[in-house]
Design a protein around this motif. Structure first.
Motif, PDB file in Angstrom:
ATOM      1  N   SER A  23       1.253   7.553   6.565  1.00 55.30           N
ATOM      2  CA  SER A  23       0.698   7.562   7.049  1.00 55.30           C
ATOM      3  C   SER A  23      -0.669   6.039   7.266  1.00 55.30           C
ATOM      4  O   SER A  23      -1.359   5.962   7.206  1.00 55.30           O
ATOM      5  CB  SER A  23      -0.292   8.263   7.481  1.00 55.30           C
ATOM      6  OG  SER A  23       0.535   9.458   8.171  1.00 55.30           O
ATOM      7  N   PHE A  24      -0.100   5.922   5.467  1.00 50.00           N
ATOM      8  CA  PHE A  24      -0.706   4.394   4.580  1.00 50.00           C
ATOM      9  C   PHE A  24      -0.261   3.853   4.469  1.00 50.00           C
ATOM     10  O   PHE A  24       1.186   3.211   4.339  1.00 50.00           O
ATOM     11  CB  PHE A  24      -1.310   4.853   3.258  1.00 50.00           C
ATOM     12  CG  PHE A  24      -2.259   6.848   4.186  1.00 50.00           C
ATOM     13  CD1 PHE A  24      -3.463   6.340   3.458  1.00 50.00           C
ATOM     14  CD2 PHE A  24      -1.903   7.562   3.309  1.00 50.00           C
ATOM     15  CE1 PHE A  24      -4.713   7.238   3.996  1.00 50.00           C
ATOM     16  CE2 PHE A  24      -2.663   8.308   3.734  1.00 50.00           C
ATOM     17  CZ  PHE A  24      -3.692   8.708   3.638  1.00 50.00           C
ATOM     18  N   PHE A  25      -0.518   2.371   4.773  1.00 52.41           N
ATOM     19  CA  PHE A  25       0.127   0.794   4.193  1.00 52.41           C
ATOM     20  C   PHE A  25      -0.898   0.500   4.336  1.00 52.41           C
ATOM     21  O   PHE A  25      -2.574   0.298   3.833  1.00 52.41           O
ATOM     22  CB  PHE A  25       0.332   0.450   6.389  1.00 52.41           C
ATOM     23  CG  PHE A  25       0.462   1.421   6.858  1.00 52.41           C
ATOM     24  CD1 PHE A  25       2.583   2.437   7.234  1.00 52.41           C
ATOM     25  CD2 PHE A  25      -0.059   2.273   8.016  1.00 52.41           C
ATOM     26  CE1 PHE A  25       3.032   2.269   7.927  1.00 52.41           C
ATOM     27  CE2 PHE A  25       1.038   3.258   9.258  1.00 52.41           C
ATOM     28  CZ  PHE A  25       1.562   2.846   9.140  1.00 52.41           C
ATOM     29  N   GLY A  26       0.481  -0.990   3.624  1.00 53.41           N
ATOM     30  CA  GLY A  26      -0.909  -1.491   3.441  1.00 53.41           C
ATOM     31  C   GLY A  26      -0.207  -2.201   1.344  1.00 53.41           C
ATOM     32  O   GLY A  26       0.318  -1.002   0.944  1.00 53.41           O
ATOM     33  N   PRO A  27      -1.045  -2.615   0.635  1.00 54.33           N
ATOM     34  CA  PRO A  27      -1.741  -4.114   1.652  1.00 54.33           C
ATOM     35  C   PRO A  27      -1.436  -4.992   2.097  1.00 54.33           C
ATOM     36  O   PRO A  27      -0.048  -4.934   1.333  1.00 54.33           O
ATOM     37  CB  PRO A  27      -2.419  -4.404   0.343  1.00 54.33           C
ATOM     38  CG  PRO A  27      -1.876  -4.322  -1.061  1.00 54.33           C
ATOM     39  CD  PRO A  27      -0.889  -2.580  -0.762  1.00 54.33           C
TER      40      PRO A  27
ATOM     41  N   ARG B 257       2.736  -9.585   9.354  1.00 52.47           N
ATOM     42  CA  ARG B 257       2.349  -9.866   7.652  1.00 52.47           C
ATOM     43  C   ARG B 257       2.987  -9.119   7.339  1.00 52.47           C
ATOM     44  O   ARG B 257       2.751  -7.746   8.127  1.00 52.47           O
ATOM     45  CB  ARG B 257       0.581  -9.212   7.511  1.00 52.47           C
ATOM     46  CG  ARG B 257      -0.238 -10.366   7.441  1.00 52.47           C
ATOM     47  CD  ARG B 257      -2.033 -10.160   7.421  1.00 52.47           C
ATOM     48  NE  ARG B 257      -2.261  -9.620   9.029  1.00 52.47           N
ATOM     49  CZ  ARG B 257      -3.399  -9.390   8.565  1.00 52.47           C
ATOM     50  NH1 ARG B 257      -4.257  -8.742   7.490  1.00 52.47           N
ATOM     51  NH2 ARG B 257      -4.387  -8.353  10.073  1.00 52.47           N
ATOM     52  N   ILE B 258       3.355  -8.615   5.980  1.00 57.34           N
ATOM     53  CA  ILE B 258       4.099  -7.551   5.539  1.00 57.34           C
ATOM     54  C   ILE B 258       3.046  -6.574   6.308  1.00 57.34           C
ATOM     55  O   ILE B 258       2.071  -6.383   4.942  1.00 57.34           O
ATOM     56  CB  ILE B 258       4.913  -8.092   4.678  1.00 57.34           C
ATOM     57  CG1 ILE B 258       5.974  -9.137   5.746  1.00 57.34           C
ATOM     58  CG2 ILE B 258       5.736  -6.511   3.271  1.00 57.34           C
ATOM     59  CD1 ILE B 258       7.161  -9.076   3.689  1.00 57.34           C
ATOM     60  N   ASN B 259       3.669  -4.871   5.923  1.00 61.68           N
ATOM     61  CA  ASN B 259       2.673  -3.874   5.526  1.00 61.68           C
ATOM     62  C   ASN B 259       1.237  -3.684   6.413  1.00 61.68           C
ATOM     63  O   ASN B 259       0.944  -2.919   6.072  1.00 61.68           O
ATOM     64  CB  ASN B 259       2.130  -3.667   4.357  1.00 61.68           C
ATOM     65  CG  ASN B 259       2.852  -3.860   3.585  1.00 61.68           C
ATOM     66  OD1 ASN B 259       4.962  -3.190   3.784  1.00 61.68           O
ATOM     67  ND2 ASN B 259       3.460  -3.880   2.235  1.00 61.68           N
TER      68      ASN B 259
ATOM     69  N   VAL C 229       4.257  -0.584  14.559  1.00 62.06           N
ATOM     70  CA  VAL C 229       5.118  -1.186  14.585  1.00 62.06           C
ATOM     71  C   VAL C 229       5.032  -1.838  12.514  1.00 62.06           C
ATOM     72  O   VAL C 229       3.812  -2.533  12.656  1.00 62.06           O
ATOM     73  CB  VAL C 229       5.571  -2.288  15.125  1.00 62.06           C
ATOM     74  CG1 VAL C 229       7.264  -3.077  14.560  1.00 62.06           C
ATOM     75  CG2 VAL C 229       6.232  -1.507  15.956  1.00 62.06           C
ATOM     76  N   VAL C 230       5.554  -1.886  12.241  1.00 59.78           N
ATOM     77  CA  VAL C 230       4.499  -1.815  10.464  1.00 59.78           C
ATOM     78  C   VAL C 230       6.828  -3.321  10.150  1.00 59.78           C
ATOM     79  O   VAL C 230       7.482  -2.505   9.969  1.00 59.78           O
ATOM     80  CB  VAL C 230       5.203  -0.965   9.445  1.00 59.78           C
ATOM     81  CG1 VAL C 230       4.724  -1.558   7.650  1.00 59.78           C
ATOM     82  CG2 VAL C 230       3.922   0.010  10.300  1.00 59.78           C
TER      83      VAL C 230
END
Length: 367
Positions: free
Chosen positions: A11-15, A334-336, A351-352
């Protein structure tokens, strides 16, 4: 209500990365030089060596490879040693997966006392372990720190496809060097460059769904790899979703539903084409819809945003091209960074972008 940590990882993406223009990425990588074996043999450093020096280097390389091959074959041909390596590797992978957030084993763990008559006590196994411990290179073994760089498989990772979905047809010959592509007839359609050399990138995307009983949490559902020349509609069609794959009702002569049928692979492609009839994909503040006047999800989203106060209204514009008219090469991603998708009424996905990779030589043939 406590949330499972393992599910929280999804549930967490990034940075997120900096914006990456796929077209500029292909232009920048077009000038890269990928050396081949013949290029190494024609290198000035190799040419400057004498015949004796070349023979010494070739003998050292071939001899080292032969020794390594013989050592590996001796171990794997020994049933006791190969079984020991299988068992220790499985134990190491299981330990790392437990640290990376894999599913915990249920039930009471039974303690097994070491048996001096087991394989670990055999002289051959002890000699192999001593030889492995003497290797100074430690990075080839899995350790506890490996858990920070891997995502363990979870119970939710299952194959939701009744059959393999195809995102395209035909033959693509991609990223050929100019010396090979000059004068050769191209199999690409004119929209992809005609007879000119065609460059491709592989874009890896992961689809996340909301957890039904915890809407604030997401779970990874599927992962896809598309060519940069494919469109957003090609990607949307291959997403496995219950809303797009509802069974067909079987109705008798009196109008009663007497059963359901699942379509074949050919009929499934037609059903998948209908998956984009009502769909919107929001990427970097641009809404991509199906392009039908008066019945486009992008128009409905913009109309809904007009009802919000101006200070709370996000800056979203509608794309001039539809999903089927927008190839990935025209996008800046952008990735992530999660991108929102809505289709089939109220079915949401996120979508990631995981990777954008250059393909040196690729030939994809889909029957």
């Amino acid at each position: 209500m406590s949330v499972d940590i393992m599910r929280g990882y999804d549930s967490f993406f990034g940075p997120p990365s900096e914006p990456i223009s796929i077209r500029k990425f292909l232009d920048d990588t077009a000038s890269l030089i990928f050396p081949l074996a013949n290029d190494v043999l024609n290198h000035a450093g190799w040419q400057s060596l004498s015949e004796d020096e070349r023979a010494a280097v070739e003998g050292e390389c071939s001899g080292s490879v032969a020794e390594l091959k013989a050592a590996v074959e001796d171990v794997w041909n020994n049933s006791m040693l190969s079984a020991h390596l299988y068992r220790t590797h499985a134990a190491a992978v299981s330990a790392v997966h437990s640290q990376a957030g894999g599913p915990a084993s249920k039930g009471r763990k039974r303690k097994h006392l070491p048996d001096p008559e087991t394989a670990e006590a055999q002289p051959e196994v002890r000699a192999l372990e001593d030889k492995l411990e003497a290797i100074s290179l430690r990075c080839w073994r899995l350790n506890q720190e490996s858990a920070f760089f891997m995502r363990a498989s979870k119970h939710s990772d299952f194959n939701a496809l009744k059959y393999i979905k195809k995102s395209g047809h035909g033959t693509l010959t991609c990223n050929q060097p100019s010396s090979q592509s000059a004068g050769a007839s191209s199999t690409l359609p004119s929209a992809l460059g005609g007879n000119s050399p065609h460059r491709e990138a592989l874009v890896t995307l992961t689809v996340h769904n909301r957890v039904p009983w915890i809407h604030s949490q997401l779970i990874r559902f599927s992962q896809h790899v598309v060519l940069s020349s494919q469109t957003l509609a090609d990607f949307v069609r291959v997403i496995p979703c219950d809303s797009s794959e509802m069974p067909n009702e079987v109705i008798d002569s009196q109008g009663n539903v007497v059963g359901y049928t699942y379509e074949s692979e050919e009929q499934g492609e037609e059903t998948a084409a209908c998956a984009t009839e009502g769909c919107i994909l929001l990427i970097e503040g641009v809404a991509y819809g199906v392009g039908r006047p008066g019945d486009d999800y992008a128009d409905r989203l913009l109309s809904h945003l007009q009802t919000l106060p101006e200070e709370k209204r996000p800056q979203i514009t509608k794309s001039s091209t539809s999903l089927s008219q927008t190839p990935f090469t025209s996008l800046t991603l952008r990735i992530n960074q999660p991108y929102w998708m809505l289709h089939q009424g109220n079915c949401e996905h996120f979508v990631v972008i995981d990777q954008i990779r250059h393909v040196t030589f690729l030939r994809v043939a889909v029957e």
